[in-house]
Design a protein around this motif. Structure first.
Motif, PDB file in Angstrom:
ATOM      1  N   ASP A  65      33.077  41.553  96.076  1.00  0.00           N
ATOM      2  CA  ASP A  65      32.538  42.789  96.911  1.00  0.00           C
ATOM      3  C   ASP A  65      31.202  42.284  97.148  1.00  0.00           C
ATOM      4  N   ASP A 125      42.402  33.776 109.040  1.00  0.00           N
ATOM      5  CA  ASP A 125      42.617  34.058 107.778  1.00  0.00           C
ATOM      6  C   ASP A 125      43.453  33.024 106.963  1.00  0.00           C
ATOM      7  N   ARG A 177      41.372  37.408  99.019  1.00  0.00           N
ATOM      8  CA  ARG A 177      41.840  38.347  99.920  1.00  0.00           C
ATOM      9  C   ARG A 177      40.679  39.649  99.917  1.00  0.00           C
ATOM     10  N   ASN A 178      40.185  39.831  98.847  1.00  0.00           N
ATOM     11  CA  ASN A 178      39.118  41.123  99.119  1.00  0.00           C
ATOM     12  C   ASN A 178      38.180  40.389  99.669  1.00  0.00           C
ATOM     13  N   ARG A 179      37.552  39.283  99.588  1.00  0.00           N
ATOM     14  CA  ARG A 179      36.472  38.660 100.373  1.00  0.00           C
ATOM     15  C   ARG A 179      36.768  38.817 101.823  1.00  0.00           C
ATOM     16  N   LEU A 180      38.035  38.459 102.178  1.00  0.00           N
ATOM     17  CA  LEU A 180      38.442  38.546 103.448  1.00  0.00           C
ATOM     18  C   LEU A 180      38.277  39.907 104.203  1.00  0.00           C
ATOM     19  N   GLU A 181      38.960  40.775 103.094  1.00  0.00           N
ATOM     20  CA  GLU A 181      38.597  42.134 103.856  1.00  0.00           C
ATOM     21  C   GLU A 181      37.361  42.746 103.824  1.00  0.00           C
ATOM     22  N   GLN A 182      36.473  42.316 103.021  1.00  0.00           N
ATOM     23  CA  GLN A 182      35.096  42.691 103.047  1.00  0.00           C
ATOM     24  C   GLN A 182      34.346  42.060 104.589  1.00  0.00           C
ATOM     25  N   TYR A 183      34.809  40.819 104.761  1.00  0.00           N
ATOM     26  CA  TYR A 183      34.377  40.261 105.938  1.00  0.00           C
ATOM     27  C   TYR A 183      34.771  41.188 107.208  1.00  0.00           C
ATOM     28  N   HIS A 184      35.890  41.248 107.229  1.00  0.00           N
ATOM     29  CA  HIS A 184      36.649  41.841 108.420  1.00  0.00           C
ATOM     30  C   HIS A 184      35.835  43.118 108.754  1.00  0.00           C
ATOM     31  N   THR A 185      35.892  44.084 107.550  1.00  0.00           N
ATOM     32  CA  THR A 185      35.261  45.330 107.599  1.00  0.00           C
ATOM     33  C   THR A 185      33.750  45.249 107.888  1.00  0.00           C
ATOM     34  N   GLU A 188      32.193  41.440 110.309  1.00  0.00           N
ATOM     35  CA  GLU A 188      32.675  40.881 111.587  1.00  0.00           C
ATOM     36  C   GLU A 188      31.908  41.772 112.670  1.00  0.00           C
TER      37      GLU A 188
END
Ligand code: AMP
Length: 229
Positions: A65, A125, A177-185, A188
């Motif tokens: 996070d 990704d 996976r969570n870091r990528l989601e944090q990045y996109h939301t 980005e």
């Protein structure tokens, strides 16, 4: 050079985890002799040293996070206004939210400075996952290697400083996976933020590190020419 021109090079590196910001940051730092501030490195050192900052950041980092904005903003403001950054700086991993970007703009305004460019290193990704699964990070100074693409000369040992090479806790698959989601939301949206400010520059991050640095050097040279025109 005209009017202060690019004597000051104030750069932001944007991009998902594993896009090569750290690798490129190290090269830029060497090429342009600028201080390089990587929030992830600063936070990991604080966790290791058990400082107040480290205690505040640890849990968030372990989950992949983002650490709360108020913790991060003060930490970076301190560095941007330090004498070390008088001729410019390279930020890696900051800003990561709109609130952080706004705080940086405010700080720059206060210091009568401006950002030169936000360089987006664009990577898919799938590529992020492939890279982070083989990444090894130097425990001592944060230098980066990859078991397949950039192996160290001696397994498990940093070529640069001799530190031990480890898998970062947050490079484990579920955390990635969570870091990528944090990045996109959360991060980005900064792409359009800096597009709006007219300072976004995109680089294809799927190329070899050498080619990515070549592109970055070329775009900085173009910026320099534009300033002089
Ligand atoms: P990095 O090495 O840049 O991937 O950062 C590692 C971790 O440090 C992130 O997953 C976050 O938990 C935290 N972190 C680094 N930079 C920031 C930032 N600007 N804002 C919030 N959290 C951050």
């Amino acid at each position: 050079m005209g009017d202060g021109a690019l004597s000051e090079l104030n750069l932001i590196l944007l991009g998902p985890p594993g896009s090569g910001k750290g690798t490129q940051g190290e090269r830029l730092q060497a090429d342009f002799r600028l201080p390089y501030f990587a929030t992830g490195d600063i936070l990991r050192a604080a966790v290791r040293d058990g400082t107040d900052l480290g205690r505040q950041a640890k849990e968030y980092m372990e989950r992949g996070d983002l650490v709360p904005d108020d913790v991060i903003i003060g930490m970076i403001a301190e560095r941007v206004e330090s004498p070390e950054a008088a001729d410019g700086f390279i930020l890696d991993g900051f800003p990561r939210t709109t609130a952080q970007a706004e705080a940086l703009d405010e700080e720059m305004g206060r210091l009568e400075k401006r950002l030169t460019a936000a360089i987006l290193i664009d990577v898919s990704d799938d590529e992020v996952i492939r890279r982070l699964s083989g990444r090894r990070t130097c425990e001592k100074e944060g230098h980066i290697f990859h078991v397949e693409f950039e192996p160290p000369k001696e397994e498990g040992v940093c070529d640069v400083c001799g530190g031990r090479l480890v898998v970062r806790d947050d490079d484990k698959p579920e955390v990635v996976r969570n870091r990528l989601e944090q990045y996109h939301t959360k991060t980005e949206p900064l792409v359009s933020y800096y597009e709006g400010e007219g300072i976004l520059r995109r680089v294809d991050g799927h190329q070899e590190p050498e080619d990515v640095s070549g592109r970055i050097r070329a775009l900085l040279a173009t910026l320099q020419m534009e300033e002089q025109a």
